[in-house]
Design a protein around this motif. Structure first.
Motif, PDB file in Angstrom:
ATOM      1  N   ARG A  31     -18.833   1.422  11.054  1.00 43.31           N
ATOM      2  CA  ARG A  31     -17.807   1.031  10.091  1.00 43.31           C
ATOM      3  C   ARG A  31     -17.932   1.765   8.758  1.00 43.31           C
ATOM      4  O   ARG A  31     -17.129   1.558   7.848  1.00 43.31           O
ATOM      5  N   SER A  32     -18.938   2.621   8.623  1.00 37.95           N
ATOM      6  CA  SER A  32     -19.092   3.389   7.394  1.00 37.95           C
ATOM      7  C   SER A  32     -18.189   4.617   7.376  1.00 37.95           C
ATOM      8  O   SER A  32     -18.099   5.302   6.366  1.00 37.95           O
ATOM      9  N   THR A  33     -17.539   4.911   8.497  1.00 37.35           N
ATOM     10  CA  THR A  33     -16.620   6.044   8.574  1.00 37.35           C
ATOM     11  C   THR A  33     -15.226   5.608   8.137  1.00 37.35           C
ATOM     12  O   THR A  33     -14.681   4.635   8.663  1.00 37.35           O
ATOM     13  N   ARG A  34     -14.645   6.333   7.182  1.00 41.06           N
ATOM     14  CA  ARG A  34     -13.291   5.999   6.740  1.00 41.06           C
ATOM     15  C   ARG A  34     -12.306   6.336   7.862  1.00 41.06           C
ATOM     16  O   ARG A  34     -12.271   7.470   8.341  1.00 41.06           O
ATOM     17  N   PRO A  35     -11.488   5.392   8.290  1.00 44.63           N
ATOM     18  CA  PRO A  35     -10.584   5.644   9.425  1.00 44.63           C
ATOM     19  C   PRO A  35      -9.379   6.488   9.036  1.00 44.63           C
ATOM     20  O   PRO A  35      -8.976   6.543   7.869  1.00 44.63           O
ATOM     21  N   VAL A  36      -8.801   7.129  10.043  1.00 44.14           N
ATOM     22  CA  VAL A  36      -7.536   7.828   9.903  1.00 44.14           C
ATOM     23  C   VAL A  36      -6.420   6.837  10.210  1.00 44.14           C
ATOM     24  O   VAL A  36      -6.502   6.079  11.179  1.00 44.14           O
TER      25      VAL A  36
ATOM     26  N   ALA B 147       3.876   0.106  13.881  1.00 47.95           N
ATOM     27  CA  ALA B 147       2.595  -0.437  13.434  1.00 47.95           C
ATOM     28  C   ALA B 147       1.812   0.667  12.749  1.00 47.95           C
ATOM     29  O   ALA B 147       2.049   1.861  12.974  1.00 47.95           O
ATOM     30  N   VAL B 148       0.862   0.254  11.918  1.00 44.21           N
ATOM     31  CA  VAL B 148      -0.132   1.170  11.379  1.00 44.21           C
ATOM     32  C   VAL B 148      -1.395   0.981  12.211  1.00 44.21           C
ATOM     33  O   VAL B 148      -1.883  -0.141  12.367  1.00 44.21           O
ATOM     34  N   PHE B 149      -1.895   2.078  12.752  1.00 45.39           N
ATOM     35  CA  PHE B 149      -3.091   2.056  13.593  1.00 45.39           C
ATOM     36  C   PHE B 149      -4.196   2.805  12.862  1.00 45.39           C
ATOM     37  O   PHE B 149      -3.977   3.906  12.343  1.00 45.39           O
ATOM     38  N   LEU B 150      -5.384   2.209  12.797  1.00 46.93           N
ATOM     39  CA  LEU B 150      -6.543   2.839  12.179  1.00 46.93           C
ATOM     40  C   LEU B 150      -7.531   3.269  13.250  1.00 46.93           C
ATOM     41  O   LEU B 150      -7.887   2.475  14.124  1.00 46.93           O
ATOM     42  N   LEU B 151      -7.972   4.512  13.188  1.00 45.80           N
ATOM     43  CA  LEU B 151      -8.970   5.042  14.112  1.00 45.80           C
ATOM     44  C   LEU B 151     -10.144   5.548  13.297  1.00 45.80           C
ATOM     45  O   LEU B 151     -10.009   6.486  12.499  1.00 45.80           O
ATOM     46  N   GLY B 152     -11.298   4.913  13.492  1.00 46.62           N
ATOM     47  CA  GLY B 152     -12.486   5.261  12.727  1.00 46.62           C
ATOM     48  C   GLY B 152     -13.495   6.038  13.537  1.00 46.62           C
ATOM     49  O   GLY B 152     -13.155   6.850  14.404  1.00 46.62           O
ATOM     50  N   GLY B 153     -14.766   5.750  13.271  1.00 47.15           N
ATOM     51  CA  GLY B 153     -15.861   6.407  13.971  1.00 47.15           C
ATOM     52  C   GLY B 153     -16.689   5.409  14.738  1.00 47.15           C
ATOM     53  O   GLY B 153     -16.234   4.300  15.043  1.00 47.15           O
ATOM     54  N   HIS B 154     -17.937   5.767  15.025  1.00 49.02           N
ATOM     55  CA  HIS B 154     -18.803   4.903  15.823  1.00 49.02           C
ATOM     56  C   HIS B 154     -19.458   3.800  15.004  1.00 49.02           C
ATOM     57  O   HIS B 154     -20.177   2.962  15.554  1.00 49.02           O
TER      58      HIS B 154
ATOM     59  N   PRO C  45       0.827  -1.207   0.000  1.00 48.81           N
ATOM     60  CA  PRO C  45       0.000   0.000   0.000  1.00 48.81           C
ATOM     61  C   PRO C  45       0.865   1.261   0.000  1.00 48.81           C
ATOM     62  O   PRO C  45       2.054   1.213   0.327  1.00 48.81           O
ATOM     63  N   ASP C  46       0.252   2.360  -0.341  1.00 51.49           N
ATOM     64  CA  ASP C  46       0.914   3.660  -0.294  1.00 51.49           C
ATOM     65  C   ASP C  46       0.779   4.207   1.120  1.00 51.49           C
ATOM     66  O   ASP C  46      -0.326   4.432   1.606  1.00 51.49           O
ATOM     67  N   PHE C  47       1.896   4.410   1.807  1.00 51.34           N
ATOM     68  CA  PHE C  47       1.866   4.866   3.195  1.00 51.34           C
ATOM     69  C   PHE C  47       1.989   6.388   3.320  1.00 51.34           C
ATOM     70  O   PHE C  47       2.121   6.901   4.426  1.00 51.34           O
ATOM     71  N   ARG C  48       1.928   7.103   2.206  1.00 50.46           N
ATOM     72  CA  ARG C  48       2.140   8.541   2.273  1.00 50.46           C
ATOM     73  C   ARG C  48       1.047   9.282   3.032  1.00 50.46           C
ATOM     74  O   ARG C  48       1.282  10.381   3.549  1.00 50.46           O
ATOM     75  N   ASP C  49      -0.143   8.698   3.108  1.00 53.23           N
ATOM     76  CA  ASP C  49      -1.240   9.343   3.829  1.00 53.23           C
ATOM     77  C   ASP C  49      -1.291   8.970   5.309  1.00 53.23           C
ATOM     78  O   ASP C  49      -2.184   9.426   6.025  1.00 53.23           O
ATOM     79  N   VAL C  50      -0.372   8.152   5.760  1.00 51.50           N
ATOM     80  CA  VAL C  50      -0.348   7.724   7.156  1.00 51.50           C
ATOM     81  C   VAL C  50       0.301   8.829   7.994  1.00 51.50           C
ATOM     82  O   VAL C  50       1.402   9.287   7.696  1.00 51.50           O
ATOM     83  N   ILE C  51      -0.389   9.260   9.030  1.00 53.13           N
ATOM     84  CA  ILE C  51       0.135  10.331   9.892  1.00 53.13           C
ATOM     85  C   ILE C  51       1.363   9.837  10.636  1.00 53.13           C
ATOM     86  O   ILE C  51       1.359   8.762  11.239  1.00 53.13           O
ATOM     87  N   ASP C  52       2.416  10.632  10.606  1.00 57.24           N
ATOM     88  CA  ASP C  52       3.640  10.339  11.339  1.00 57.24           C
ATOM     89  C   ASP C  52       3.816  11.456  12.369  1.00 57.24           C
ATOM     90  O   ASP C  52       4.178  12.579  12.016  1.00 57.24           O
TER      91      ASP C  52
END
Length: 423
Positions: free
Chosen positions: A249-254, A240-247, A32-39
């Motif tokens: 599963r229809s919310t795209r996670p950060v 690790a890559v951690f995904l944080l979404g919403g309440h 995957p492209d990791f450029r959008d992953v917050i560092d």
């Protein structure tokens, strides 16, 4: 064979964006492209720094707690928030040099000891009281094979502290508890005080052990009785890559990178957000600074283990402040759990002996219709899998088993098997 019903937290007609992102970052070919992953070590414009209050920074008691836990002075901490995820805090490695090693040692050598509970307890007869000492003995006997995939230390996936979480039924029990380690109490207490969670009490912990092929599928933590109390997560070892979404599963996670020593706190709106770990990434953990805390010679076996592993310490409050354990904590669960435990409100039972493993699961055909019941099993990481089957009325007395094919909930499949009365 029955097909799984729609994922919890998403309607059949709504796109499951959380699952899409999980699969994208889990994918290895192509990468995957990791450029959008917050560092957070190079914070982008989409995050903001959180300024700790002067009143807590000047608190001498907090300063002493920092020293006790191997934390740097709080004034030097870098704490961030994501405006689109209110209640989420990210602390960039607040530990002094050398104290990564101290916490790794605690997580591997001390926390897995009895009476704490691990995923191995249900599968290993007379397991060693100290898994790490057993691993070191195997290392001495054969330095090349002590970390083989079938070794106990490599099969260790989780350890529970304090109130011991029941992975199968996703509940806590009043009488299944051991003392919380005092240093863990101090570590979370100082973070809570600095972020002004003054009523937080560490009451339960889960130590997760990841390897480079490990994942943690999307879920929420909702078994605690006080869902307003924050969750604390501290990581050591591989990235690790951690995904944080919403309440739902229809919310795209950060997506964000989690590095050794970093801490995350989920509170407020973020407390019940879907989250996951789709990927563990290799990093040079051998370069962790050393000092007198754990010498280089003592650190050598830990370094070998951590060269392909990540350890996560997850702490939560179970009870509401000032209240004891509820008399009937989970109304939909049977009052007396045992080898077979009631599932949901239907009075159906599932036994751990009926749950197929992720590696040798076999399907069986049903002679009757399927049953509607939500059950939980463990995946190959020792983490919970949910599976919903359909058509309750036709199979009120059926048993079911889980075929945990791979490591994520979405890949689980359900198969109904004949009820006991027909065998």
């Amino acid at each position: 064979m029955l097909e799984p019903s729609p994922e919890a937290g998403v309607s059949p007609t709504v796109q499951d964006l959380f699952k899409e992102e999980f699969k994208r970052y889990k994918r290895r070919k192509p990468e995957p492209d990791f450029r959008d992953v917050i560092d957070f070590s190079k914070p982008p414009a989409c995050v903001k720094e959180h300024v700790l209050g002067e009143e807590v920074l000047d608190d001498t008691a907090i300063g002493r707690l920092c020293d006790d836990c191997g934390l740097r002075a709080a004034r030097s901490w870098k704490v961030f928030q994501i405006p689109s995820k209110p209640g989420f805090f990210y602390i960039v490695n607040p530990f002094k040099d050398g104290y990564h090693r101290q916490w790794v040692r605690r997580c591997l050598s001390d926390f897995p000891q009895l009476p704490n509970v691990s995923n191995l307890d249900a599968h290993v007869v007379n397991r060693p009281s100290c898994l790490w000492d057993d691993a070191l003995a195997h290392r001495k006997a054969d330095a090349h094979k002590w970390l083989s995939s079938d070794s106990l230390i490599q099969r260790l996936r989780w350890v529970t502290l304090g109130y011991h979480y029941d992975w199968t039924n996703k509940v806590y029990y009043k009488d299944k508890v051991s003392p919380m380690p005092s240093d863990v109490n101090k570590l979370c207490t100082v973070m809570a005080k600095l972020l002004k969670f003054t009523s937080f009490t560490p009451e339960a912990g889960i130590v997760n052990f990841y390897h480079l092929d490990s994942t943690l599928s999307g879920h929420t933590d909702h078994s605690e009785f006080d869902l307003t109390a924050p969750l604390f997560s501290i990581s050591f070892g591989q990235d690790a890559v951690f995904l944080l979404g919403g309440h739902d599963r229809s919310t795209r996670p950060v997506a964000m990178f989690v590095r050794s020593g970093d801490a995350m706190i989920m509170s407020g709106e973020a407390r019940m957000a879907y989250h996951s770990v789709p990927r563990v990434l290799p990093t040079d953990v051998l370069a962790l600074a050393s000092d007198a805390v754990v010498s280089d010679s003592d650190w050598a076996p830990y370094a070998e283990y951590m060269s392909s592993s990540r350890v996560n310490l997850n702490i939560r409050q179970v009870l509401k402040p000032g209240e004891g354990f509820p008399e009937k904590p989970y109304p939909n669960l049977c009052d007396s759990p045992g080898p077979s435990t009631c599932v949901g409100s239907l009075g159906l039972r599932t036994s751990s002996s009926m749950l197929a493993s992720s590696t040798d699961a076999r399907s069986s055909e049903s002679t009757q219709g399927p049953a509607t019941v939500t059950v939980s099993s463990l995946d190959s990481e020792g983490r919970s899998l949910d599976c919903n089957t359909a058509d309750r009325a036709s199979r009120p007395e059926s048993h079911i088993t889980i075929l945990a094919n791979a490591q994520s909930t979405e890949e689980a499949k359900c198969t109904a098997i004949e009820p006991r009365s027909k065998r």
